[in-house]
Design a protein around this motif. Structure first.
Motif, mmCIF file in Angstrom:
data_model
loop_
_atom_site.group_PDB
_atom_site.id
_atom_site.type_symbol
_atom_site.label_atom_id
_atom_site.label_comp_id
_atom_site.label_asym_id
_atom_site.label_seq_id
_atom_site.Cartn_x
_atom_site.Cartn_y
_atom_site.Cartn_z
ATOM 1 N N TRP A 1 1.024 -1.069 0.149
ATOM 2 C CA TRP A 1 0.118 0.001 -0.007
ATOM 3 C C TRP A 1 0.804 1.197 -0.039
ATOM 4 C CZ3 TRP A 1 -0.929 3.812 3.685
ATOM 5 C CH2 TRP A 1 -1.839 4.813 3.512
ATOM 6 N N LYS B 1 -0.632 11.276 2.308
ATOM 7 C CA LYS B 1 -0.099 10.368 3.435
ATOM 8 C C LYS B 1 1.520 10.641 3.136
ATOM 9 C CE LYS B 1 -3.618 8.682 5.054
ATOM 10 N NZ LYS B 1 -4.323 9.196 6.012
ATOM 11 N N LEU C 1 4.422 -1.156 3.741
ATOM 12 C CA LEU C 1 3.108 -1.407 4.441
ATOM 13 C C LEU C 1 2.289 -2.299 3.483
ATOM 14 C CD1 LEU C 1 2.800 2.296 5.231
ATOM 15 C CD2 LEU C 1 3.229 0.349 6.652
ATOM 16 N N PHE C 2 2.070 -3.491 3.998
ATOM 17 C CA PHE C 2 1.387 -4.474 3.162
ATOM 18 C C PHE C 2 0.380 -5.541 3.752
ATOM 19 C CE2 PHE C 2 3.714 -8.109 5.242
ATOM 20 C CZ PHE C 2 4.865 -7.637 5.755
ATOM 21 N N PHE D 1 -11.278 -1.448 12.727
ATOM 22 C CA PHE D 1 -10.342 -2.598 12.079
ATOM 23 C C PHE D 1 -10.484 -2.312 10.537
ATOM 24 C CE2 PHE D 1 -8.893 -6.542 10.400
ATOM 25 C CZ PHE D 1 -8.026 -6.850 11.231
ATOM 26 N N TRP E 1 -8.341 -4.487 5.096
ATOM 27 C CA TRP E 1 -7.415 -4.576 3.739
ATOM 28 C C TRP E 1 -7.373 -6.229 3.297
ATOM 29 C CZ3 TRP E 1 -6.092 -0.539 1.275
ATOM 30 C CH2 TRP E 1 -5.974 0.453 1.857
ATOM 31 N N ASP F 1 10.998 -9.476 7.330
ATOM 32 C CA ASP F 1 9.799 -9.862 8.222
ATOM 33 C C ASP F 1 9.177 -11.392 7.979
ATOM 34 O OD1 ASP F 1 9.194 -7.007 8.792
ATOM 35 O OD2 ASP F 1 8.355 -6.490 7.057
ATOM 36 N N SER G 1 3.095 2.639 11.880
ATOM 37 C CA SER G 1 2.852 3.645 10.759
ATOM 38 C C SER G 1 1.303 4.221 11.353
ATOM 39 C CB SER G 1 2.398 3.019 9.536
ATOM 40 O OG SER G 1 1.531 3.707 8.539
ATOM 41 N N ASP H 1 -0.539 5.789 9.290
ATOM 42 C CA ASP H 1 -1.525 5.583 8.198
ATOM 43 C C ASP H 1 -2.304 4.196 7.905
ATOM 44 O OD1 ASP H 1 -1.165 8.306 7.632
ATOM 45 O OD2 ASP H 1 0.840 7.894 6.702
ATOM 46 N N PHE H 2 -1.555 3.204 8.459
ATOM 47 C CA PHE H 2 -1.787 1.838 7.932
ATOM 48 C C PHE H 2 -1.227 0.842 9.031
ATOM 49 C CE2 PHE H 2 -0.760 -2.469 5.867
ATOM 50 C CZ PHE H 2 -1.745 -2.072 4.908
ATOM 51 N N GLN I 1 -0.522 -2.286 10.789
ATOM 52 C CA GLN I 1 0.146 -3.324 10.255
ATOM 53 C C GLN I 1 0.040 -4.599 10.939
ATOM 54 O OE1 GLN I 1 4.400 -2.162 8.663
ATOM 55 N NE2 GLN I 1 4.044 -0.605 10.245
ATOM 56 N N TRP I 2 -1.428 -4.958 10.945
ATOM 57 C CA TRP I 2 -1.457 -6.318 11.500
ATOM 58 C C TRP I 2 -0.946 -7.554 10.736
ATOM 59 C CZ3 TRP I 2 -4.020 -6.715 15.815
ATOM 60 C CH2 TRP I 2 -4.813 -5.805 16.204
ATOM 61 N N ARG J 1 1.814 -7.584 8.909
ATOM 62 C CA ARG J 1 3.402 -7.586 9.347
ATOM 63 C C ARG J 1 3.598 -8.053 10.879
ATOM 64 N NH1 ARG J 1 7.366 -2.462 9.979
ATOM 65 N NH2 ARG J 1 9.363 -3.625 10.232
#
Lengths: 259, 259
Positions: free
Chosen positions: A62, A74, A81-82, A154, A157, A215, B151, B153-154, B156-157, B159
């Motif tokens: 993202w 942003k 960010l994924f 939540f 995504w 990661d 982050s 903005d996002f 990161q669940w 990650r």
């Protein structure tokens, strides 16, 4: 540069091969384990293309293009960010993207560059990443856009991007593709909707692979979708969508209607 | 009720089997495709247990217990809120949970009930789900907690939860397990940290499977981690963590030190 594909020959089982012009050369064995040419060739029109690899997971980024990042206001991320698009979401060229049965909201195309991992890697440096990148493919990172913010608590995504057929890959994997000179062009019913330079990428491919490999382990055949840029939009039922990256090919799919 | 395991016999390759008391009965073939008893048996101490199934994906739910939901002040969800833990994150009993090399923050245990899918399903109803649930296992849904909100903005669940060894499964899959009567007990270095009733679940297993099957195809061997409740906490390097569900077994792992 070689264009690797997966395809089903007339009356035969899936295998890998190379594409040159309209000629498909059949190979035997695993794409990432030294497949051997069988000597058989086909015309492209005779075979059925499939997703050019069979990922265990697709990692979708993202906010990885400056132009989009500025538009949505942003900050540019310093680490990818994924989310993960699972194997069930993968489909190939010339297939139908299906609408999730109980979802009536917008379904959005996102044309992207896909990095195809060629060899398992973990904890590698950016200077080593090149040896683990097999090549590049086109990705349509399809998204049920209205699910993302459906819950105030939540951001969904994963749910928005995990549906069956929501990860179109192909038509080929181009080795030695110079992403810095490339552009992603997405058309909807023949009208250009996205046309952005890959050089605008915030975190470039070799740094993405290195950062993600810190990661989690990346496997041969895994795909990393580098994120999209300006011009994302909804597809109407029956729409024809095409993600085109010169040097890789045109990835055609149809939404919610037989291809 | 049968306890299915995967294990490596002395000098042999991974296979499935059943566990009764301390006796392991070896089977041949795929767990979800009618494996056959070989007639060979082992003492539990002779074999090396592995993750009882090999998921293509693990779907991990957030906020699915009333007690935790109330504590964090979030509304009870009406559809599972989830992310995907990829296959690389899966590990078995008696293994080491590894700290991601460049992450120095808290690593948290989350004891959970895991639903094991026995047969591919898509778009099924809650009344049909029972036929697709093979059984239940224990899950430690390990999380690099400080990555989630790194982050602004996002979230990161993915990650935070996707690292290698961050999804401990086992020791067995119990068929015909009555989850309504069960409790999840998590101990850290022998001290009880979680002890919550599964009856407090917001969306129960058969409804989870039905709802998720509307979002994406579930495959045989896929695991759904039902979410955790009160008592989550950080593990210090060298800590011994155990998720225990009576009727399934004790899932022991060690954090950041050889088991």
């Amino acid at each position: 540069m070689t264009s690797w594909i997966r395809f089903r020959p007339p009356g035969g089982a899936s295998t890998c091969g190379t594409l040159r012009g309209n000629e498909v050369a059949e190979f035997r064995g695993e794409l990432f384990a030294g497949p051997q040419a069988t000597g058989r060739t086909f015309e492209l029109g005779e075979v059925r293309l499939e997703s050019p690899c069979v990922p265990t997971k697709v990692i979708a980024l993202w906010n990885n293009f400056h132009a989009l990042s500025e538009k949505i206001g942003k900050a540019a991320p310093t680490h990818p960010l994924f989310l993960i698009k699972p194997a069930n979401s993968v489909t190939g060229p010339a297939t139908t993207i299906r609408r999730p049965p109980r979802y009536e909201g917008k379904v959005v195309y996102e044309g992207e560059l896909g990095i195809v991992i060629g060899k398992r890697c973990s904890q590698i440096g950016a200077d080593e990443a090149r040896a683990y990148i097999f090549g590049y493919t086109c990705v349509n990172d399809v998204t049920a856009g209205q699910l993302i913010d459906e819950s105030p608590d939540f951001a969904q995504w994963t749910r928005a991007k995990c549906a069956d057929t929501f990860c179109c890959l192909g038509p080929a994997i181009a080795t030695d593709f110079d992403w810095r000179a490339g552009r992603v062009v997405t058309t909807l019913d023949g009208i250009e909707r996205q046309n952005y330079p890959l050089a605008d990428m915030i975190i470039p491919p070799h740094e993405i692979v290195a950062a993600l490999s810190a990661d989690l382990t990346l496997d041969a055949g895994d795909v990393i979708a580098c994120g999209t840029s300006l011009g994302v939009g909804a597809m109407k039922d029956g729409a024809r969508v095409c993600v085109h990256i010169e040097g890789i090919g045109e990835l055609h799919n149809r939404f919610a209607a037989p291809f």
